[in-house]
Motif scaffolding. Structure first.
Motif, PDB file in Angstrom:
ATOM      1  N   GLY A  29       1.631 -11.246 -64.117  1.00  0.00           N
ATOM      2  CA  GLY A  29       1.320 -11.635 -62.745  1.00  0.00           C
ATOM      3  C   GLY A  29      -0.120 -12.090 -62.558  1.00  0.00           C
ATOM      4  N   SER A  30      -0.551 -12.061 -61.298  1.00  0.00           N
ATOM      5  CA  SER A  30      -1.895 -12.557 -60.938  1.00  0.00           C
ATOM      6  C   SER A  30      -2.702 -11.445 -60.265  1.00  0.00           C
ATOM      7  N   GLY A  31      -3.997 -11.656 -60.203  1.00  0.00           N
ATOM      8  CA  GLY A  31      -4.860 -10.709 -59.496  1.00  0.00           C
ATOM      9  C   GLY A  31      -5.765  -9.962 -60.460  1.00  0.00           C
ATOM     10  N   THR A  32      -6.296  -8.833 -60.007  1.00  0.00           N
ATOM     11  CA  THR A  32      -7.269  -8.101 -60.832  1.00  0.00           C
ATOM     12  C   THR A  32      -6.630  -6.938 -61.584  1.00  0.00           C
ATOM     13  N   THR A  33      -5.610  -6.327 -61.027  1.00  0.00           N
ATOM     14  CA  THR A  33      -4.996  -5.171 -61.703  1.00  0.00           C
ATOM     15  C   THR A  33      -4.303  -5.601 -62.990  1.00  0.00           C
ATOM     16  N   ILE A  34      -3.732  -6.782 -62.943  1.00  0.00           N
ATOM     17  CA  ILE A  34      -2.967  -7.293 -64.091  1.00  0.00           C
ATOM     18  C   ILE A  34      -3.851  -7.438 -65.332  1.00  0.00           C
ATOM     19  N   PHE A  86       5.302  -7.810 -65.390  1.00  0.00           N
ATOM     20  CA  PHE A  86       4.342  -6.910 -64.748  1.00  0.00           C
ATOM     21  C   PHE A  86       3.591  -7.729 -63.688  1.00  0.00           C
ATOM     22  N   ASP A  87       3.326  -7.135 -62.532  1.00  0.00           N
ATOM     23  CA  ASP A  87       2.525  -7.832 -61.526  1.00  0.00           C
ATOM     24  C   ASP A  87       1.931  -6.818 -60.554  1.00  0.00           C
ATOM     25  N   GLY A  88       0.901  -7.279 -59.871  1.00  0.00           N
ATOM     26  CA  GLY A  88       0.270  -6.408 -58.870  1.00  0.00           C
ATOM     27  C   GLY A  88       0.953  -6.588 -57.525  1.00  0.00           C
ATOM     28  N   ALA A  89       0.367  -5.995 -56.511  1.00  0.00           N
ATOM     29  CA  ALA A  89       0.896  -6.148 -55.148  1.00  0.00           C
ATOM     30  C   ALA A  89      -0.224  -5.827 -54.160  1.00  0.00           C
ATOM     31  N   ASP A  90      -0.039  -6.297 -52.944  1.00  0.00           N
ATOM     32  CA  ASP A  90      -1.006  -5.971 -51.896  1.00  0.00           C
ATOM     33  C   ASP A  90      -0.612  -4.686 -51.182  1.00  0.00           C
ATOM     34  N   GLU A  91       0.693  -4.423 -51.150  1.00  0.00           N
ATOM     35  CA  GLU A  91       1.186  -3.175 -50.559  1.00  0.00           C
ATOM     36  C   GLU A  91       2.598  -2.911 -51.106  1.00  0.00           C
ATOM     37  N   ILE A  99       4.430  -6.354 -50.549  1.00  0.00           N
ATOM     38  CA  ILE A  99       3.786  -7.518 -49.948  1.00  0.00           C
ATOM     39  C   ILE A  99       2.978  -8.146 -51.080  1.00  0.00           C
ATOM     40  N   LYS A 100       3.181  -9.445 -51.324  1.00  0.00           N
ATOM     41  CA  LYS A 100       2.430 -10.123 -52.369  1.00  0.00           C
ATOM     42  C   LYS A 100       1.932 -11.463 -51.868  1.00  0.00           C
ATOM     43  N   GLY A 101       0.837 -11.941 -52.500  1.00  0.00           N
ATOM     44  CA  GLY A 101       0.301 -13.223 -52.047  1.00  0.00           C
ATOM     45  C   GLY A 101      -1.168 -13.150 -51.665  1.00  0.00           C
ATOM     46  N   GLY A 102      -1.744 -11.939 -51.776  1.00  0.00           N
ATOM     47  CA  GLY A 102      -3.177 -11.818 -51.499  1.00  0.00           C
ATOM     48  C   GLY A 102      -3.983 -12.761 -52.380  1.00  0.00           C
ATOM     49  N   GLY A 103      -3.420 -13.020 -53.578  1.00  0.00           N
ATOM     50  CA  GLY A 103      -4.089 -13.935 -54.501  1.00  0.00           C
ATOM     51  C   GLY A 103      -3.528 -15.350 -54.438  1.00  0.00           C
ATOM     52  N   ALA A 104      -2.667 -15.597 -53.476  1.00  0.00           N
ATOM     53  CA  ALA A 104      -2.101 -16.937 -53.217  1.00  0.00           C
ATOM     54  C   ALA A 104      -1.251 -17.457 -54.383  1.00  0.00           C
ATOM     55  N   CYS A 105      -0.697 -16.512 -55.155  1.00  0.00           N
ATOM     56  CA  CYS A 105       0.130 -16.936 -56.310  1.00  0.00           C
ATOM     57  C   CYS A 105       1.592 -16.532 -56.141  1.00  0.00           C
ATOM     58  N   GLN A 108       4.988 -18.651 -57.822  1.00  0.00           N
ATOM     59  CA  GLN A 108       5.304 -18.493 -59.243  1.00  0.00           C
ATOM     60  C   GLN A 108       5.533 -17.023 -59.587  1.00  0.00           C
ATOM     61  N   GLU A 109       4.879 -16.126 -58.839  1.00  0.00           N
ATOM     62  CA  GLU A 109       5.111 -14.695 -59.070  1.00  0.00           C
ATOM     63  C   GLU A 109       6.563 -14.342 -58.790  1.00  0.00           C
ATOM     64  N   LYS A 110       7.116 -14.913 -57.718  1.00  0.00           N
ATOM     65  CA  LYS A 110       8.504 -14.568 -57.387  1.00  0.00           C
ATOM     66  C   LYS A 110       9.457 -15.226 -58.387  1.00  0.00           C
ATOM     67  N   ARG A 126      -4.340   2.634 -53.208  1.00  0.00           N
ATOM     68  CA  ARG A 126      -4.535   2.029 -51.864  1.00  0.00           C
ATOM     69  C   ARG A 126      -3.299   1.252 -51.414  1.00  0.00           C
ATOM     70  N   LYS A 127      -2.489   0.809 -52.429  1.00  0.00           N
ATOM     71  CA  LYS A 127      -1.392  -0.098 -52.076  1.00  0.00           C
ATOM     72  C   LYS A 127      -0.140   0.650 -51.639  1.00  0.00           C
ATOM     73  N   LYS A 128      -0.059   1.922 -51.990  1.00  0.00           N
ATOM     74  CA  LYS A 128       1.185   2.679 -51.739  1.00  0.00           C
ATOM     75  C   LYS A 128       1.204   3.179 -50.303  1.00  0.00           C
TER      76      LYS A 128
HETATM   77  O1  DER Z   1      -1.276 -12.116 -54.963  1.00  0.00           O
HETATM   78  C1  DER Z   1      -0.634 -11.159 -55.461  1.00  0.00           C
HETATM   79  O2  DER Z   1       0.513 -10.837 -55.093  1.00  0.00           O
HETATM   80  C2  DER Z   1      -1.329 -10.371 -56.508  1.00  0.00           C
HETATM   81  O3  DER Z   1      -0.451  -9.651 -57.273  1.00  0.00           O
HETATM   82  C3  DER Z   1      -2.402  -9.591 -55.858  1.00  0.00           C
HETATM   83  O4  DER Z   1      -2.303  -9.505 -54.500  1.00  0.00           O
HETATM   84  C4  DER Z   1      -2.675  -8.223 -56.400  1.00  0.00           C
HETATM   85  O5  DER Z   1      -4.033  -8.282 -56.512  1.00  0.00           O
HETATM   86  P1  DER Z   1      -4.972  -7.111 -57.050  1.00  0.00           P
HETATM   87  O6  DER Z   1      -4.279  -6.547 -58.264  1.00  0.00           O
HETATM   88  O7  DER Z   1      -6.229  -7.838 -57.380  1.00  0.00           O
HETATM   89  O8  DER Z   1      -5.095  -6.149 -55.927  1.00  0.00           O
END
Ligand code: DER
Length: 255
Positions: A29-34, A86-91, A99-105, A108-110, A126-128
């Motif tokens: 996935g995208s973001g910082t946790t990944i 594997f991917d991150g999430a905003d919540e 909820i996903k898309g904080g990173g505007a990806c 393709q993530e879906k 924080r996301k749970k």
């Molecule tokens: O955009 C997304 O859905 C990403 O997965 C993202 O929001 C998670 O970002 P983080 O791991 O940097 O919090």
């Protein structure tokens, strides 16, 4: 607890619990946790045959910079399923809806998440939340640029108080563009209900009384002409998938 150490712990746990070094295709996935997930895979992976499927430019960079081999999503044979993604999430809520898309990806993530036999959401504490839109206030929606005014209007009709086009002045003046050259609208809605809330009479969940259930809102937004994808991921986390939440060690959250 330090957020970065919580992300790293969640990433390590997710890989320890779910990564199979003999896998052939793994979604990233995208973001910082990944980044921590890829770091842990790098440490554990010995099989050079594994191909990693990115969810956008940033995801591909993370794969390449780790010395792993990417394969473009549209290069996969039509009938190939990814072993895992594997991917991150905003919540993430109690049913592992995300909820996903904080990173505007999110688009393709879906695509990647739906093409994987197993989807693992990796998130720090924080996301749970019990319900979506508790801590993260808006639903990211990817739209065709020309459709922005009409989609903004339609979102207000659906009950969004103040939907906004995502712009950035730091990296670029004007609207942010996604990897598909589309725009992102962030739409606030009241906290989303889950099926048991509807059964408990907490609201109809169809927008008629101001309440929305996760899937009903996702479908209503997706149906708006001009919308490419909606940042609500639901039903992707089967019983064998966990949202890993890292806090004072790692707590595995299962649906
Ligand atoms: O955009 C997304 O859905 C990403 O997965 C993202 O929001 C998670 O970002 P983080 O791991 O940097 O919090």
């Amino acid at each position: 607890v330090n957020i970065e150490s919580a992300k790293r712990a969640a990433g390590k746990q997710a890989v320890a619990d779910h990564f199979d070094p003999s896998a052939s295709h793994v979604g990233i996935g995208s973001g910082t946790t990944i980044v921590y997930v890829v770091e842990a895979i790098k440490e554990s992976s010995t099989n050079p045959q594994i191909r990693f499927v990115p969810t956008g430019y940033q995801s591909r960079q993370v794969i390449v910079q780790a010395g792993l081999t990417p394969i473009a999503f549209d290069s996969l044979p039509e009938d190939t399923m990814l072993d895992i993604a594997f991917d991150g999430a905003d919540e993430v809520d109690v049913e592992l809806n995300c909820i996903k898309g904080g990173g505007a990806c999110l688009f393709q993530e879906k695509l990647v998440a739906e093409r994987a036999k197993k989807f693992i959401c990796v998130a720090d504490y924080r996301k749970k939340q019990d319900r979506l839109l508790t801590n993260w206030p808006t639903i990211p929606i990817e739209v065709a640029p020309i459709s922005v005014p009409t989609v903004l209007h339609s979102l207000r009709v659906l009950g969004s108080s103040n939907p906004k086009l995502r712009t950035t002045l730091l990296e670029k003046s004007g609207p942010l563009k996604t990897d598909q050259d589309f725009f992102i609208i962030d739409a606030p809605f009241p906290k989303l209900l889950i099926a048991e809330d509807i059964a408990a009479g907490k609201g109809k969940g169809d927008g008629s009384d101001g309440t929305w259930e996760v899937n009903k809102l996702s479908e209503a937004i997706k149906a708006l002409t001009g919308v490419l994808e909606v940042g609500i991921f639901s039903g992707l986390n089967g019983p064998d998938a966990d949202a890993i939440s890292g806090k004072e060690g790692v707590k595995t959250v299962t649906s």
